[in-house]
Scaffold this active site. Sequence first.
Site, PDB file in Angstrom:
ATOM      1  N   THR A 157       0.973  -1.001   0.609  1.00 29.20           N
ATOM      2  CA  THR A 157       0.066   0.170  -0.398  1.00 29.20           C
ATOM      3  C   THR A 157       1.058   0.936  -0.151  1.00 29.20           C
ATOM      4  O   THR A 157       1.968   1.064   0.625  1.00 29.20           O
ATOM      5  CB  THR A 157      -0.555  -0.031   1.031  1.00 29.20           C
ATOM      6  OG1 THR A 157      -1.141  -1.415   1.581  1.00 29.20           O
ATOM      7  CG2 THR A 157      -1.499   1.380   1.578  1.00 29.20           C
ATOM      8  N   THR A 208      -0.770   1.168   7.263  1.00 30.44           N
ATOM      9  CA  THR A 208      -0.910   0.188   6.072  1.00 30.44           C
ATOM     10  C   THR A 208      -0.037  -0.835   7.205  1.00 30.44           C
ATOM     11  O   THR A 208      -0.030  -1.668   8.201  1.00 30.44           O
ATOM     12  CB  THR A 208       0.717   0.070   4.948  1.00 30.44           C
ATOM     13  OG1 THR A 208       1.320  -0.887   4.605  1.00 30.44           O
ATOM     14  CG2 THR A 208       2.442   0.527   5.749  1.00 30.44           C
TER      15      THR A 208
END
Length: 285
Positions: A157, A208
């Site tokens: 991410t 993340t």
Amino acid sequence: MVIVVHGGAGRVAPELEEAVLEGVAAARDRGWRVLAGGGSAVEAAVAAVAYLEDHPLFNAGTGSALNRQGFVEADAAVMDGATLGFGGVAGVRDVKNPIRLAREVLDAEPVLLAGEGASLFARERGIPAYDPAALVTERALERWREARRRKVRGSGTVGAVALDARGRLAAATSTGGLVDKPVGRVGDTPLVGAGTYAEAGLGAASATGEGEYLARALVAFRAVAGLAELGPEAAARRALERARTLGGEGGLILLATDGRFAAVHTSPQMSHAWRSPKGEGAALS
Ligand code: ASP
């Protein structure tokens, strides 16, 4: 002015380390250029994230993790600390840069648009339909096959937090989510205070990692809320510890309104890069 970006929690294969570091450093430079040109924190964070969405090595935009049926469903969000405005999109299948769509939602009334509605809104705003197959890279397919064989959960991410010349704060995050996730699953990224949060006078955070746990721990909000008392490092750590007690690992970039920042993770690694008047750097710690 400060920009901090991350390229996701999780382990990076040794042969990819250099490319990942170059990627987050280039994204940082994109964001910094916007700030240096007098742009807002929102535009800087969006520019940094959009760069990483187009970079095939990261799990966002092109190169996103694939869901259980082998296609991309992207989540993204941007928050403007100055107004507490939030724009999120979830389960988007046909947009090249989900963060740019989230940026459009920021200017509209809804806080979060999902699936087909997000695509309809994209067309209304002049964001063209993008071939879903073009988002699928060979590497993402390999990781997906591997995940199905061994039940591992990859990451990558991307996110950015920024403080502009006028003292405004913003956070932006974009992801393909967890590899082999159920169709329709939405993670922490586009939820207010879970994966993305910014508030004037306090700070900005982008998370993340394992979204189910990060979301329930409200890690981005928890980290920002802890800044005044604890400072960036300890506030980020405390937020991630809360997620860990629930069972999940992850990482956070956290930026305080006074310009101090931290990049902290309980996952094995997290790539990140930063620039402030004091200097710049990139690391995979
Ligand atoms: N947090 C993201 C999600 O759960 C995944 C990640 O950070 O890799 O959707």
